[in-house]
Structure formats: structure tokens, C-alpha cells
Scaffold this motif. Structure first.
Motif, PDB file in Angstrom:
ATOM      1  N   GLY A 119       0.920  -1.147   0.080  1.00 52.77           N
ATOM      2  CA  GLY A 119      -0.036  -0.086   0.084  1.00 52.77           C
ATOM      3  C   GLY A 119       0.705   1.263   0.162  1.00 52.77           C
ATOM      4  O   GLY A 119       0.408   2.114   1.024  1.00 52.77           O
ATOM      5  N   ASP A 120       1.844   1.306  -0.878  1.00 57.70           N
ATOM      6  CA  ASP A 120       2.769   2.474  -1.085  1.00 57.70           C
ATOM      7  C   ASP A 120       3.422   2.371  -2.394  1.00 57.70           C
ATOM      8  O   ASP A 120       3.859   1.405  -2.823  1.00 57.70           O
ATOM      9  CB  ASP A 120       3.771   2.432   0.146  1.00 57.70           C
ATOM     10  N   SER A 121       3.687   3.731  -2.817  1.00 53.56           N
ATOM     11  CA  SER A 121       4.140   3.535  -4.214  1.00 53.56           C
ATOM     12  C   SER A 121       5.567   3.124  -4.259  1.00 53.56           C
ATOM     13  O   SER A 121       6.043   2.948  -5.397  1.00 53.56           O
ATOM     14  CB  SER A 121       4.147   5.196  -4.716  1.00 53.56           C
ATOM     15  N   GLY A 135       2.847  -1.115  -6.113  1.00 56.34           N
ATOM     16  CA  GLY A 135       2.206  -0.489  -5.060  1.00 56.34           C
ATOM     17  C   GLY A 135       0.457  -0.094  -5.714  1.00 56.34           C
ATOM     18  O   GLY A 135       0.529  -0.279  -6.695  1.00 56.34           O
ATOM     19  N   ILE A 136      -0.377  -0.398  -4.465  1.00 60.56           N
ATOM     20  CA  ILE A 136      -1.681   0.141  -4.755  1.00 60.56           C
ATOM     21  C   ILE A 136      -2.134   0.695  -3.775  1.00 60.56           C
ATOM     22  O   ILE A 136      -1.620   1.042  -2.862  1.00 60.56           O
ATOM     23  CB  ILE A 136      -2.379  -1.603  -4.874  1.00 60.56           C
ATOM     24  N   GLY A 137      -3.624   1.290  -4.165  1.00 59.80           N
ATOM     25  CA  GLY A 137      -4.097   2.318  -3.210  1.00 59.80           C
ATOM     26  C   GLY A 137      -5.006   1.597  -2.081  1.00 59.80           C
ATOM     27  O   GLY A 137      -5.061   0.364  -2.192  1.00 59.80           O
ATOM     28  N   ALA A 138      -5.428   2.253  -1.182  1.00 56.56           N
ATOM     29  CA  ALA A 138      -6.121   1.609   0.033  1.00 56.56           C
ATOM     30  C   ALA A 138      -7.455   0.927  -0.343  1.00 56.56           C
ATOM     31  O   ALA A 138      -7.560  -0.286   0.107  1.00 56.56           O
ATOM     32  CB  ALA A 138      -6.440   2.560   0.935  1.00 56.56           C
ATOM     33  N   THR A 139      -8.201   1.410  -1.366  1.00 58.31           N
ATOM     34  CA  THR A 139      -9.473   0.761  -1.698  1.00 58.31           C
ATOM     35  C   THR A 139      -9.040  -0.675  -2.408  1.00 58.31           C
ATOM     36  O   THR A 139      -9.624  -1.566  -1.933  1.00 58.31           O
ATOM     37  CB  THR A 139     -10.301   1.500  -2.647  1.00 58.31           C
ATOM     38  N   GLU A 140      -8.028  -0.707  -3.200  1.00 60.95           N
ATOM     39  CA  GLU A 140      -7.605  -1.989  -3.835  1.00 60.95           C
ATOM     40  C   GLU A 140      -7.064  -2.883  -2.756  1.00 60.95           C
ATOM     41  O   GLU A 140      -7.078  -3.871  -2.943  1.00 60.95           O
ATOM     42  CB  GLU A 140      -6.552  -1.462  -4.800  1.00 60.95           C
TER      43      GLU A 140
END
Lengths: 421, 171
Positions: A119-121, A135-140
Motif C-alpha cells: 500500500g505504498d508507491s 504499489g496499490i491504493g487503499a481501496t484496492e
């Protein structure tokens, strides 16, 4: 059909014998890494709404690193929520032990062939260990935590080959800035970069991590380095168990990359990126003389043990330029402890460095050390976007730990090769 | 038939996530954060944008961090869609997951001026302007479905509800 390393990992994770570039597949996630900023506080409301718990708590690692040390009311509350969630869910949790991208491998969580989301780029850092990590965003991430899977479009492979030996006072950071300067921040096109060549094979694991880390700045989804004996020895030392045969996680010899870039380490000179983009990189002599107020050695990119050691090599027995502030935020507690044991932290502190918590700190725009109005900073971090590290009027230059340390001594941006041994 | 009835906000290349969701406002709610969205690029953006307006940008839109508040802030402000020459990968995924339509322009958008009336024709994969149509790269059906559902969470809600319902009918 010959397969790239990215294809082999994605094929295995999606339960197929092979995949083709452009295929959209659903892959099982071997490990999900989350932190205090994008983690519990953002994913839990979604899990609640979905009415489900964690698909597999043993495939989740949580690290607090963004709001550490929690010296604001808001940060303390977020850390509190993070700790409660960790206890309630029973996930592996590293609290204030350092930045997630450094803590995960140092605790043996990453291995060649794994398919990992973070959860981080800067999650491509895991690629240094031969893991497909992105990295992915919080919803994903909430979707991954709930289902254990994620869709992925099989990427092209952009191979970047480096040949030759790096000269003195040159580091992976200089290599990366040179790549950003030539290829730009969208050069990676959200495909998979594969770093290769004898220069890369000659680097230690922490230097390889810097290359993979800043695959993010090249705009790639992942930044892979095929595992070798250096990788396997490091993993064994750091407690990783059930290690795979590295021969299994190599690109096929006849796999043709979709794009190939060659770089020469022999002719590389220290690189500096001017405000406000890592792509504004150029050989260091383009910048002199630029006066600086703050030198920052920090973040997952630039304050690992190898980075602290490089900075101390320059600073040992010397004093900072008058009026220059040197801030050091070691990437992890373990790296800081090792640096302390070897006298590296003392060298930095004796010179007047202010040591900050093992956290993302001002690199991510957090904390009280944020840059003030019109401050000029040179930093070992990955990004120098306008306003990211402080005031809108502040300016950030990016360089290697050698370059940042040398500039702290001079009070202006200088070539670290001009500082005596 | 699709008529251009919303306004274009025209931005350049490399709009980053620190500009979309500045770090120092990340601890608060989306309301407070959205008020500062893009202020580093255009101080009046958040106060002047109207629901349905369309952001038309250059290369590598949304580069930088994985913070999905970057996409969430745009959605909160009511942005109808973002059209760009290219997107940073994580932002692109985040936008779809949050139900914010994002389209890669296959044609030249450089003639668009701030405030020009525009509209998205999803079925025809085009950005409709007063003078013509600019082709957009079509999205795969499963991503269009996710956007139509309002993003990943409502999409998963449907999936979990569907997988739960046979058990309920069996009892």
C-alpha cells in the motif's frame, strides 16, 4: 514461448503455465504489505462495509512508519488505531521499527518468485529480491485483504542493462538519477523494468534496493532484479526460510525484452536532480555553485545502512558548513543499530547531525521537520516535487548520500569526489 | 447523442499526487483535503470546479505516491472524468477503484482551452467538443462495469452479496 521474469511470476500466481504480455489475469497475492497511513484507518471501514474479515491474516504484514513518532494529536490517534487493529486481527506488525520497504526484507518476508502488493508507491523495492511487488491504493488493498487476489495486466519488460564498474563515490542513486534524466518519469510506462548487467550483479542488496525502489520514479509498475548468490546469501542471513532455487526465477535466456536501454557505469559521474522533478537530473557540475540550507539523509531510498555508511565516509573528522542543518532519519532501527555499532552514527552526530525517528518523515510531507519558506535542501530521497517536503517556496535537489554529505560540509552542492579520502 | 455541456479544466504534463492531495492535509478528512486539491498548479481549482467538469491533462497524470486521496479529491469535487495523454499506473488503478472515469486520449487535445464545453461519450469512446470528437482508448468491459458500479467496493459488495445469496435461499 520464452517468458520474462515478470511473466513467470505472474503465471505462477495466476495458476497458469504461461502468460502473454497484455493478458489480464487474476492473481493470488502471496503477501500484502500495509502501513499506518494507507492501512487500517483506510481499509477497515471498507472491510466493515463489505462485512468480511481478512482473507488470510498470515499473508498480511503491517508496518507503522508514516505517523511515527506520533508527536501530533492526529498522528498519535492514527497510530493508536493502527495498533488496535493489529492486535485485533493478529497480523504481523512492526511498530516504529523503520520504513516498510526496508523492514520487510530485513525480516525475511520477501523471496524470489513471490507476487506481492504494497500500500505504498515505493513497493517496487521488493523487486530487488526477485519478487514481483507493486504499489496499490487503499481501496484496492481492501479488495486484496478481502479476497486474496487482484487483477493485473501482464506487463511488457523494459530491460535496463548496466555495464562496467562504478567509480569511487558513486552509488546506485547516481545510476537511478541518470536513468530518470534519460528516460523521464514516464519512461517505465507502468510496465516491468528488469535491471541487468555486470554493474547490477556487482551491487550489494541495499544498493539493489535503491534501484528497484526508484523504479517508481521511472514510472514502472515493478523493478525486478533476477536473484543470484548475493540475493540468496542476504536472504539466508536475514531469516528467510524455504528459499527457492534462484535458477527457477530467471528470465528465459531467449526472452526478448520489449525495450532495451544500455548504460555505461564507467563513464557515470555523480548526478543531481534539480527542483521539482527527479527527471531534471544532470551531471553534478551543472549545479555548482548552489547554496543549500538543509541536507537530508532519509527515507527508504536514501538512509539504509549502506547509505549511512557512505555519508559517514565523507563526514568523518569534518564539520558542517556554518548555518547548514544536517538531518538524518535512518530507514530502519536495525540499520541504525548496525550503524551505531560500527561508529557510523557517532561520526554523523559528532559533526552536528540531528537524528530523526526511523520513519518516512519529511520525505512524505509528514512531521515537524518540514522545510520552511525559501529553504533549499539537498536530499537522498526519491522525489523533489514542489511542496512535497515542506513550504511551496522550498527547493529540493536530489543526490546520493555521498553528494548530500559532501554538500553539507561545503554549504553548497559539490562533487563528493573532490572531498579527500 | 452526446452534447458538450461541461467545462474542460486544461492541465499540463506530470500533474503529481502531491499537487492533487498535499501531504500536510492528509491527516484530515477528504473535505479539507479536496479544498487544497491542485492548489500548487491552480489556486482557484477547488473553488471554481463544477460537478461534471472534465480534467484534460497531458502525460503521466497522477504520478508520485499511491495515495488514492489524489483520485478521491477529484471525485469529491465532482469531476466527471479525467482525460490524459497517459496516466501514472497506480493513480489509474485507484481512479477506477473509486469510480472516477479515466481515459487515455488517443487523439490530440492540445486545441482545448480552459472552460471549453466538453463531454465524454463512453459508448463511443470519445471526448466530444464543440468542434468535433477526440478518440479515447476504450476501457475493457470489466473495468467499465466496475466504474458503472461506482468503483471496486460497490462492485465487491455485489459479488459478496451474490455469493452469499444461494446459501440464504437454501435454508
Amino acid at each position: 514461448m520464452p517468458q520474462s521474469l515478470a511473466q513467470k511470476i505472474i503465471a505462477r500466481a495466476s495458476g497458469r503455465s504461461h502468460v502473454a504480455v497484455g493478458d489480464v489475469v487474476t492473481a493470488r497475492v502471496d503477501l500484502a504489505m500495509i502501513h499506518d497511513s494507507g492501512g487500517p484507518r483506510r481499509v477497515e471501514p471498507i472491510l466493515k462495509r463489505l462485512g468480511v474479515g481478512l482473507h488470510d491474516k498470515d499473508k498480511v504484514v503491517l508496518v507503522s512508519d508514516h505517523y511515527v513518532p506520533g508527536d501530533t494529536e492526529e498522528g498519535a490517534a492514527i497510530l493508536q488505531l493502527t495498533r488496535r487493529w493489529a492486535a485485533e486481527k493478529g497480523v504481523t506488525f512492526y511498530d516504529g521499527e523503520g520504513i516498510c520497504h526496508v523492514v520487510l526484507p530485513e525480516r525475511g518476508h520477501l523471496k524470489p518468485g513471490m507476487f506481492v502488493v504494497g500500500g505504498d508507491s515505493h513497493s517496487p523495492t521488493g523487486g530487488a529480491f526477485g519478487a514481483y511487488m507493486f504499489g496499490i491504493g487503499a481501496t484496492e488493498m481492501a479488495g486484496v485483504l478481502a479476497t486474496g487476489e487482484i487483477w493485473i495486466k501482464v506487463p511488457e519488460t523494459i530491460r535496463i542493462e548496466w555495464s562496467g564498474t562504478l567509480g569511487p563515490r558513486l552509488m546506485a542513486k547516481d545510476m537511478l538519477l541518470a536513468m530518470c534524466g534519460r528516460l523521464g518519469m514516464d519512461g517505465g510506462r507502468y510496465q516491468a523494468i528488469e535491471y541487468a548487467g555486470d554493474t547490477v550483479r556487482g551491487l550489494g542488496m541495499q544498493e539493489r534496493m535503491t534501484l528497484s525502489n526508484m523504479a517508481a520514479e521511472l514510472g514502472a509498475q515493478a523493478g525486478l532484479i533476477a536473484p543470484d548468490q548475493t540475493t540468496m546469501a542476504w536472504l539466508a542471513e536475514h531469516g528467510a526460510t524455504d528459499l527457492p532455487d534462484p535458477a527457477h526465477w530467471q528470465p528465459d535466456i531467449d526472452a526478448v525484452p520489449d525495450e532495451l536501454h544500455r548504460f555505461d557505469a564507467e563513464t557515470l559521474v555523480p548526478q543531481v536532480a534539480a527542483p521539482h522533478s527527479p527527471a531534471n537530473s544532470a551531471p553534478i557540475d551543472a549545479y555548482e555553485p548552489t547554496d543549500i540550507d538543509v541536507a537530508y539523509i532519509g527515507a527508504c531510498t536514501g538512509a539504509k545502512y549502506a547509505d549511512l555508511k557512505a555519508a559517514a565516509e565523507i563526514i568523518r573528522g569534518r564539520t558542517l558548513a556554518k548555518g547548514v542543518e544536517l538531518l538524518v532519519a535512518p530507514s530502519s532501527k536495525r540499520d541504525q543499530d548496525r550503524a551505531a555499532d560500527e561508529g557510523i552514527m557517532k561520526v554523523l552526530e559528532d559533526a552536528g547531525a540531528k537524528v530523526l525517528p526511523n520513519a518516512c518523515g519529511i520525505c512524505a510531507g509528514y512531521g515537524s521537520a518540514r522545510l520552511g519558506e525559501d529553504v533549499t535542501c539537498i536530499s537522498t530521497t526519491a522525489r523533489n516535487f514542489r511542496g512535497r517536503m515542506g513550504a511551496h517556496s522550498s527547493k529540493v535537489y536530489l543526490g546520493s548520500p555521498y553528494t548530500v554529505a559532501a554538500s553539507a560540509l561545503a554549504g553548497r552542492i559539490v562533487d563528493p569526489r573532490d572531498i579527500g579520502a | 447523442m452526446v452534447f458538450p455541456s461541461h467545462r474542460a479544466f486544461v492541465l499540463g504534463d506530470d500533474i503529481d499526487t502531491d499537487a492533487l492531495a498535499p501531504g500536510q492535509y492528509m491527516g484530515g478528512g477528504i473535505e479539507a483535503l479536496a479544498a487544497h486539491c491542485l492548489e500548487a498548479v491552480d489556486p482557484d481549482f477547488a473553488s471554481s470546479v463544477q460537478p461534471g467538469d472534465i480534467v484534460v491533462a497531458g502525460k503521466n497524470f497522477g504520478m508520485g505516491s499511491s495515495r488514492e486521496q489524489a483520485a478521491q479529491a477529484l471525485r469529491h469535487l465532482g469531476i466527471g472524468a479525467v482525460v490524459a495523454r497517459s496516466f501514472a499506473g497506480i493513480f489509474y488503478r485507484n481512479a477506477i477503484n473509486l469510480g472516477l472515469p479515466v481515459f487515455v486520449s488517443a487523439g490530440d487535445t492540445s486545441m482545448l482551452r480552459p472552460g471549453d464545453p466538453v463531454e465524454i461519450d463512453i459508448d463511443g469512446a470519445a471526448l466530444v467538443t464543440q468542434t468535433g470528437r477526440i478518440a479515447l482508448e476504450p476501457l475493457p468491459d470489466f473495468l467499465l462495469d466496475m466504474i458503472a458500479d461506482g468503483g471496486l467496493v460497490p462492485h465487491l459488495e455485489k459479488r459478496f452479496a451474490a455469493s452469499a445469496s444461494p446459501k440464504e435461499t437454501a435454508t
